[in-house]
Design a protein around this motif. Sequence first.
Motif, PDB file in Angstrom:
ATOM      1  N   GLU A  57       0.804  -1.218  -0.021  1.00  0.00           N
ATOM      2  CA  GLU A  57       0.013   0.074   0.082  1.00  0.00           C
ATOM      3  C   GLU A  57       0.911   1.366   0.091  1.00  0.00           C
ATOM      4  O   GLU A  57       0.529   2.192  -0.694  1.00  0.00           O
ATOM      5  N   LYS A  58       1.946   1.212   0.881  1.00  0.00           N
ATOM      6  CA  LYS A  58       2.928   2.281   0.676  1.00  0.00           C
ATOM      7  C   LYS A  58       3.615   2.640  -0.415  1.00  0.00           C
ATOM      8  O   LYS A  58       3.613   3.560  -1.140  1.00  0.00           O
ATOM      9  N   LYS A  59       3.926   1.317  -1.203  1.00  0.00           N
ATOM     10  CA  LYS A  59       4.434   1.654  -2.740  1.00  0.00           C
ATOM     11  C   LYS A  59       3.574   2.126  -3.598  1.00  0.00           C
ATOM     12  O   LYS A  59       3.813   2.984  -4.212  1.00  0.00           O
ATOM     13  N   ASP A  60       2.301   1.726  -3.379  1.00  0.00           N
ATOM     14  CA  ASP A  60       1.140   2.130  -4.332  1.00  0.00           C
ATOM     15  C   ASP A  60       0.832   3.685  -4.310  1.00  0.00           C
ATOM     16  O   ASP A  60       0.998   4.246  -5.265  1.00  0.00           O
ATOM     17  N   LEU A  61       1.104   4.184  -2.938  1.00  0.00           N
ATOM     18  CA  LEU A  61       0.839   5.429  -2.793  1.00  0.00           C
ATOM     19  C   LEU A  61       2.016   6.316  -3.138  1.00  0.00           C
ATOM     20  O   LEU A  61       1.821   7.103  -4.021  1.00  0.00           O
ATOM     21  N   VAL A  62       3.183   5.914  -2.930  1.00  0.00           N
ATOM     22  CA  VAL A  62       4.420   6.693  -3.334  1.00  0.00           C
ATOM     23  C   VAL A  62       4.488   6.587  -4.911  1.00  0.00           C
ATOM     24  O   VAL A  62       4.715   7.852  -5.312  1.00  0.00           O
ATOM     25  N   ASN A  63       4.136   5.533  -5.601  1.00  0.00           N
ATOM     26  CA  ASN A  63       4.282   5.438  -6.938  1.00  0.00           C
ATOM     27  C   ASN A  63       3.023   6.165  -7.638  1.00  0.00           C
ATOM     28  O   ASN A  63       3.424   7.022  -8.626  1.00  0.00           O
ATOM     29  N   ARG A  64       2.052   6.537  -7.090  1.00  0.00           N
ATOM     30  CA  ARG A  64       0.934   7.435  -7.624  1.00  0.00           C
ATOM     31  C   ARG A  64       1.247   8.734  -7.290  1.00  0.00           C
ATOM     32  O   ARG A  64       1.305   9.719  -8.246  1.00  0.00           O
ATOM     33  N   ILE A  65       2.110   9.123  -6.178  1.00  0.00           N
ATOM     34  CA  ILE A  65       2.315  10.617  -5.989  1.00  0.00           C
ATOM     35  C   ILE A  65       3.545  10.952  -6.855  1.00  0.00           C
ATOM     36  O   ILE A  65       3.597  12.061  -7.436  1.00  0.00           O
ATOM     37  N   TYR A  66       4.508   9.985  -7.144  1.00  0.00           N
ATOM     38  CA  TYR A  66       5.801  10.394  -7.897  1.00  0.00           C
ATOM     39  C   TYR A  66       5.482   9.855  -9.406  1.00  0.00           C
ATOM     40  O   TYR A  66       6.450   9.266 -10.012  1.00  0.00           O
ATOM     41  N   LYS A  67       4.271   9.521  -9.894  1.00  0.00           N
ATOM     42  CA  LYS A  67       4.218   8.795 -11.278  1.00  0.00           C
ATOM     43  C   LYS A  67       5.095   9.597 -12.366  1.00  0.00           C
ATOM     44  O   LYS A  67       5.397   8.973 -13.306  1.00  0.00           O
ATOM     45  N   ASP A  68       5.347  10.946 -12.070  1.00  0.00           N
ATOM     46  CA  ASP A  68       5.850  11.560 -13.186  1.00  0.00           C
ATOM     47  C   ASP A  68       7.616  11.299 -13.280  1.00  0.00           C
ATOM     48  O   ASP A  68       8.273  11.666 -14.251  1.00  0.00           O
ATOM     49  N   ILE A  69       7.858  10.634 -12.358  1.00  0.00           N
ATOM     50  CA  ILE A  69       9.405  10.404 -11.998  1.00  0.00           C
ATOM     51  C   ILE A  69       9.602   8.933 -12.863  1.00  0.00           C
ATOM     52  O   ILE A  69       8.956   8.133 -12.977  1.00  0.00           O
ATOM     53  N   LYS A  70      10.686   8.840 -13.584  1.00  0.00           N
ATOM     54  CA  LYS A  70      10.898   7.863 -14.355  1.00  0.00           C
ATOM     55  C   LYS A  70      11.185   6.435 -13.462  1.00  0.00           C
ATOM     56  O   LYS A  70      11.350   6.638 -12.434  1.00  0.00           O
ATOM     57  N   ASN A  71      11.117   5.356 -14.226  1.00  0.00           N
ATOM     58  CA  ASN A  71      10.816   3.998 -13.538  1.00  0.00           C
ATOM     59  C   ASN A  71      12.139   3.749 -12.390  1.00  0.00           C
ATOM     60  O   ASN A  71      11.894   3.243 -11.395  1.00  0.00           O
ATOM     61  N   GLY A  72      13.164   4.032 -13.066  1.00  0.00           N
ATOM     62  CA  GLY A  72      14.509   3.778 -12.202  1.00  0.00           C
ATOM     63  C   GLY A  72      14.427   4.440 -10.797  1.00  0.00           C
ATOM     64  O   GLY A  72      14.478   3.486  -9.724  1.00  0.00           O
ATOM     65  N   PRO A  73      14.168   5.653 -10.657  1.00  0.00           N
ATOM     66  CA  PRO A  73      14.266   6.120  -9.345  1.00  0.00           C
ATOM     67  C   PRO A  73      12.848   5.588  -8.540  1.00  0.00           C
ATOM     68  O   PRO A  73      13.002   5.396  -7.221  1.00  0.00           O
ATOM     69  N   LEU A  74      11.977   5.133  -9.194  1.00  0.00           N
ATOM     70  CA  LEU A  74      10.788   4.714  -8.576  1.00  0.00           C
ATOM     71  C   LEU A  74      11.042   3.257  -7.877  1.00  0.00           C
ATOM     72  O   LEU A  74      10.529   2.886  -7.011  1.00  0.00           O
TER      73      LEU A  74
END
Length: 173
Positions: A57-74
């Motif tokens: 759930e934490k990963k999901d939220l962080v990925n939604r918040i920072y969806k504009d960042i390229k995949n590597g940093p995520l």
Amino acid sequence: MDNISISRRYAEAIYNVAEEKDEVFEVFEMLNVILEHIEHDDDFKKFLSYPIITKEEKKDLVNRIYKDIKNGPLEILDYLIEKDRLLHIKEINEQYSKIYYEAHKKLIVTAIFPKELSFDQKEKLRKKLVKMKQKEVVIHYKVDKDLIGGGIIKINDDVIDGSIKTQIKELKR
């Protein structure tokens, strides 16, 4: 093992992955952004530290918040969440920054003064440090109102304390 050593190991691992993917600067920026977010958003910090919320759930939220960042940093953020290290981002970011600046032949300097320096004073200090250390420097300025005058310069583990407060303490001894 102390927190700095652990943070250094995580920072080195993150730097190596970022270097392989040619995303060193992107990761550098992302770590700074997430640190800023955690430090200034208490709800976000509580969410990340709440034990009942799953890592997914934490990963999901962080990925939604920072969806504009390229995949590597995520992926790196996901890794830090998985290892329960995202709330240690400040220490990891400090170590990553040291590695980043060392790799780019830059020296990190912290300069503490009782008030904000003028542009000319900052430039004079920068030139003096470049000449003294024979490296390009990145200076982080801090204001400490407890200082009477003078200043403190921190370069890695070296401290140059030219503050009047310290000089008065020395005179008292």
